[in-house]
Design an enzyme around this catalytic site. Structure first.
Site, PDB file in Angstrom:
ATOM      1  N   ARG A  35      78.383 -52.536 -76.790  1.00  0.00           N
ATOM      2  CA  ARG A  35      77.816 -52.674 -78.141  1.00  0.00           C
ATOM      3  C   ARG A  35      77.942 -54.096 -78.669  1.00  0.00           C
ATOM      4  O   ARG A  35      77.062 -54.556 -79.404  1.00  0.00           O
ATOM      5  CB  ARG A  35      78.491 -51.690 -79.090  1.00  0.00           C
ATOM      6  CG  ARG A  35      78.031 -50.286 -78.770  1.00  0.00           C
ATOM      7  CD  ARG A  35      78.419 -49.329 -79.848  1.00  0.00           C
ATOM      8  NE  ARG A  35      77.712 -48.082 -79.643  1.00  0.00           N
ATOM      9  CZ  ARG A  35      78.151 -46.894 -80.049  1.00  0.00           C
ATOM     10  NH1 ARG A  35      79.298 -46.818 -80.704  1.00  0.00           N
ATOM     11  NH2 ARG A  35      77.452 -45.814 -79.831  1.00  0.00           N
ATOM     12  N   LYS A 199      71.832 -27.438 -77.310  1.00  0.00           N
ATOM     13  CA  LYS A 199      71.392 -26.430 -78.281  1.00  0.00           C
ATOM     14  C   LYS A 199      69.958 -26.617 -78.762  1.00  0.00           C
ATOM     15  O   LYS A 199      69.548 -27.724 -79.073  1.00  0.00           O
ATOM     16  CB  LYS A 199      72.298 -26.496 -79.516  1.00  0.00           C
ATOM     17  CG  LYS A 199      73.719 -26.119 -79.257  1.00  0.00           C
ATOM     18  CD  LYS A 199      74.417 -26.037 -80.591  1.00  0.00           C
ATOM     19  CE  LYS A 199      75.921 -25.999 -80.453  1.00  0.00           C
ATOM     20  NZ  LYS A 199      76.555 -26.674 -81.604  1.00  0.00           N
ATOM     21  N   GLY A 354      72.637 -39.502 -76.947  1.00  0.00           N
ATOM     22  CA  GLY A 354      73.859 -40.087 -76.392  1.00  0.00           C
ATOM     23  C   GLY A 354      74.126 -39.685 -74.955  1.00  0.00           C
ATOM     24  O   GLY A 354      74.348 -40.538 -74.087  1.00  0.00           O
ATOM     25  N   GLY A 377      72.585 -40.079 -82.296  1.00  0.00           N
ATOM     26  CA  GLY A 377      72.153 -39.312 -83.453  1.00  0.00           C
ATOM     27  C   GLY A 377      70.977 -39.961 -84.167  1.00  0.00           C
ATOM     28  O   GLY A 377      70.050 -39.276 -84.613  1.00  0.00           O
TER      29      GLY A 377
HETATM   30  P1  ADP Z   1      72.022 -35.691 -75.990  1.00  0.00           P
HETATM   31  O1  ADP Z   1      73.364 -36.257 -76.396  1.00  0.00           O
HETATM   32  O2  ADP Z   1      71.368 -36.502 -74.923  1.00  0.00           O
HETATM   33  O3  ADP Z   1      71.130 -35.440 -77.173  1.00  0.00           O
HETATM   34  P2  ADP Z   1      73.085 -32.988 -75.958  1.00  0.00           P
HETATM   35  O4  ADP Z   1      74.302 -33.462 -76.662  1.00  0.00           O
HETATM   36  O5  ADP Z   1      72.146 -32.127 -76.692  1.00  0.00           O
HETATM   37  O6  ADP Z   1      72.303 -34.245 -75.319  1.00  0.00           O
HETATM   38  O7  ADP Z   1      73.513 -32.131 -74.660  1.00  0.00           O
HETATM   39  C1  ADP Z   1      74.307 -32.629 -73.649  1.00  0.00           C
HETATM   40  C2  ADP Z   1      75.232 -31.585 -73.113  1.00  0.00           C
HETATM   41  O8  ADP Z   1      74.536 -30.405 -72.736  1.00  0.00           O
HETATM   42  C3  ADP Z   1      75.957 -32.059 -71.863  1.00  0.00           C
HETATM   43  O9  ADP Z   1      77.343 -32.073 -72.114  1.00  0.00           O
HETATM   44  C4  ADP Z   1      75.593 -31.028 -70.802  1.00  0.00           C
HETATM   45  O10 ADP Z   1      76.665 -30.687 -69.951  1.00  0.00           O
HETATM   46  C5  ADP Z   1      75.193 -29.842 -71.609  1.00  0.00           C
HETATM   47  N1  ADP Z   1      74.296 -28.950 -70.861  1.00  0.00           N
HETATM   48  C6  ADP Z   1      73.052 -29.214 -70.421  1.00  0.00           C
HETATM   49  N2  ADP Z   1      72.547 -28.175 -69.748  1.00  0.00           N
HETATM   50  C7  ADP Z   1      73.492 -27.221 -69.738  1.00  0.00           C
HETATM   51  C8  ADP Z   1      73.562 -25.884 -69.201  1.00  0.00           C
HETATM   52  N3  ADP Z   1      72.540 -25.362 -68.533  1.00  0.00           N
HETATM   53  N4  ADP Z   1      74.684 -25.184 -69.421  1.00  0.00           N
HETATM   54  C9  ADP Z   1      75.717 -25.707 -70.123  1.00  0.00           C
HETATM   55  N5  ADP Z   1      75.715 -26.954 -70.642  1.00  0.00           N
HETATM   56  C10 ADP Z   1      74.624 -27.696 -70.448  1.00  0.00           C
HETATM   57 MG    MG Z   2      75.148 -35.318 -77.214  1.00  0.00          MG
END
Ligand code: ADP
Ligand code: MG
Length: 397
Positions: A35, A199, A354, A377
């Site tokens: 960063r 989610k 992230g 975020g």
């Molecule tokens: P980002 O930070 O890129 O927006 P998220 O925080 O929404 O992504 O999701 C990332 C998390 O989702 C990771 O820790 C990953 O392990 C988990 N994940 C992705 N697919 C699955 C799955 N099929 N079952 C359980 N966890 C999952």
């Molecule tokens: Mg995340």
């Protein structure tokens, strides 16, 4: 309209730059200086343009002043990264008479790094008196902290109207150019979005915002199982959001149908009884997850299908890993999406989020993308189509 640092005249002026120096610390050590390095182009530009540079950031989540979260370590690191060419002075507060004096004594070519903004609760409360105090230190306000642009804090929004001139820094400019212009406003078609992660509920607004714009929306990750379950497909022990989230997923599927936008779900999976991959790992022949298993990654047929879609696209935006990529056995879906994006040199390829950014970094594809957003975020909220307070504050008529 937003002006950029290059549009301003900085000679002899006090240039207050809101940077994102929220770096990971271990004891007395900065463990990752990414960063700080990302802010260097803007800091160097301001110095070249003859400005007296004042830097401000938050660091961690202190409750009141906390020496463990002082920006003093960051000052040392920054001096080193500037190659010893510029003196970096540390201020032991971000407001008050001492800081005012330090700012007045500052010479062109010097940098003053203020103490952690969040040592004052007024920063996050966006307190007006505090915002005015920060503003009093500056002739020019520059925001280069995209990662906190989704928060209306004193240093990202509150102080801005009280400074004469304002502009976006170079890092902020790149974020607005890619996420804003090249993805949301003027995407080259075909435009494909890939959404995954944990989610559906985190990503509802992004899905709603992107559905009318994209030619296809590919879904992976845990959130795919909420969509599959909403259609009555057996998902075993996969991570799903129950109750009203199922109804919401069904509604999003309806919206996609109405818009005639393909909302594409995995057609096969990598499954295991254990989320950490202990025990047998299998590929399913179709969309159904066996009763005692969890879906932990997209399967080979889905990988091939998504790769094809990505290969034919001219704009690709990706948020959220395709599986539990932290475990190597479940990283292939995420890796194949990253690889397909990296190979498509004709497309604008943008990563937000992230964990997705971390995955792409870790897999060695980051420098093959048009843009990897520095704000987890913030990039998500940007893609939701809402104006971010820190960017809105920079708008001029
Ligand atoms: P980002 O930070 O890129 O927006 P998220 O925080 O929404 O992504 O999701 C990332 C998390 O989702 C990771 O820790 C990953 O392990 C988990 N994940 C992705 N697919 C699955 C799955 N099929 N079952 C359980 N966890 C999952
Ligand atoms: Mg995340």
């Amino acid at each position: 309209m937003i002006r950029y640092i290059d549009d301003l005249q900085l000679t002899g002026k006090r240039v207050f730059i809101r940077v994102d120096f929220n770096v990971p610390l271990e004891g007395r050590r900065v463990t990752d200086d990414t960063r700080i390095r990302e802010a260097l182009p803007t800091i160097r530009r301001a110095l070249e343009m003859g400005g007296k540079v004042i830097l401000a950031s938050h660091l961690g989540r202190p409750k009141g002043a906390d020496p463990k979260l002082s920006t003093v370590l960051v000052a040392e690191k920054l001096a080193e990264l500037l190659g010893g060419k510029h003196e970096v002075i540390h201020a032991d507060d971000c407001v008050g008479d001492n800081v005012k004096k330090q700012v007045n004594d500052l010479k062109a070519g010097q940098v003053l790094l203020l103490e952690n903004l969040r040592f004052h609760k007024e920063e996050e409360a966006n307190d007006e008196a505090f915002a005015r105090e920060l503003a009093a230190l500056a002739d020019v306000y520059v925001n280069d902290a995209f990662g906190t642009a989704h928060r209306a804090h004193a240093s990202t929004a509150g102080m801005v109207p009280f400074v004469k001139e304002k502009a976006a820094g170079l890092l902020m400019r790149k974020e607005i150019e890619y996420l804003g212009d090249k993805v949301l406003r003027n995407p080259q078609k075909p435009f494909v979005a890939i959404l995954g992660g944990s989610k559906v509920s985190d990503k509802i607004k992004v899905i709603e915002s992107l559905l009318p714009k994209v030619d296809a929306l590919l879904v992976g990750g845990a959130m795919a199982y909420t969509f599959l379950k909403a259609q009555g497909i057996e998902v075993g022990k996969s991570r799903v959001e129950e109750g009203d989230k199922l109804a919401l997923a069904a509604k999003l599927l309806d919206t996609a149908k109405r818009l005639k936008t393909p909302l594409v779900l995995p057609i096969d999976h990598i499954v295991c009884a254990d989320p950490d991959g202990k025990g047998p790992v299998r590929e399913t022949p179709d969309q159904v997850v066996p009763a005692d298993m969890m879906g932990l990654d997209i399967g080979p047929k889905t990988r091939a299908m998504y790769t094809q879609r990505i290969r034919d696209a001219k704009t690709v935006v990706w948020n959220g890993p395709m599986g539990r990529f932290e475990v190597d056995k479940f990283a292939e879906g995420t890796r194949s999406v990253a690889a397909a994006m990296a190979i498509n040199k004709d497309a604008v390829t943008v990563i937000g989020g992230g964990d997705s950014a971390a995955a792409v970094e870790q897999m060695g594809y980051a420098d093959k993308m048009s843009h990897v957003s520095t704000g987890g975020g913030a990039s998500l909220e940007f893609l939701e189509g809402q104006p971010l307070p820190g960017i809105k504050a920079l708008e001029t008529k």
